[in-house]
Scaffold this motif. Structure first.
Motif, PDB file in Angstrom:
ATOM      1  N   TYR A  32       0.513  -1.263  -0.020  1.00 38.03           N
ATOM      2  CA  TYR A  32      -0.101  -0.058   0.021  1.00 38.03           C
ATOM      3  C   TYR A  32       0.897   1.297   0.070  1.00 38.03           C
ATOM      4  N   ARG A  35       2.397   1.786  -3.295  1.00 35.83           N
ATOM      5  CA  ARG A  35       1.762   2.256  -4.265  1.00 35.83           C
ATOM      6  C   ARG A  35       1.365   3.704  -4.272  1.00 35.83           C
ATOM      7  N   GLU A  38       4.213   5.503  -5.726  1.00 33.82           N
ATOM      8  CA  GLU A  38       3.899   5.308  -7.023  1.00 33.82           C
ATOM      9  C   GLU A  38       2.821   6.458  -7.727  1.00 33.82           C
ATOM     10  N   ARG A  90      -6.758  -2.148  -0.913  1.00 31.41           N
ATOM     11  CA  ARG A  90      -5.366  -2.420  -0.200  1.00 31.41           C
ATOM     12  C   ARG A  90      -5.535  -2.001   1.239  1.00 31.41           C
TER      13      ARG A  90
END
Length: 113
Positions: A32, A35, A38, A90
């Protein structure tokens, strides 16, 4: 008698120098957080990384809430539904995984996201 100031002790100096620490994370929590990175939660080149400025008011609201305050959150433009659903899933997976690990642990683990 001199006006010199005592030099800081080694312990005091250590508090000012950044250190890496090992923090065990459930795999889903690590995924998580990766991400979020990202997707742009943090930005900037190495050595100059910072929180995305758009997140500053959200983080400030979180701090007020955790300090006993009250906040109001309003979404002014919706994001991509698939990404919003992915992040929600997530968080649920990370929470589930942390709780499973906590049930198996012989010591207290840290919390989830």
């Amino acid at each position: 008698m001199s006006g010199s100031v005592n030099a800081p002790t080694d312990t005091e100096q250590d508090l000012r120098v950044p250190h890496l620490v090992d923090v065990p994370l459930a795999r889903a929590v690590e995924g998580y957080l990766r991400r979020l990175q990202e997707l742009g939660a943090v930005e900037g080149p190495g050595g100059a990384v910072g929180l995305n400025p758009a997140l500053a008011p959200v983080l400030e609201a979180l701090h007020h809430l955790l300090a006993g305050g009250e906040v109001e959150v309003r979404v002014t433009r919706r994001g991509l539904p698939a990404v919003v659903q992915e992040l929600g899933a997530r968080v649920e997976e990370a929470t589930r995984e942390v709780n499973q690990l906590q049930a198996l642990a012989t010591f207290t683990l840290t919390t989830t996201v």
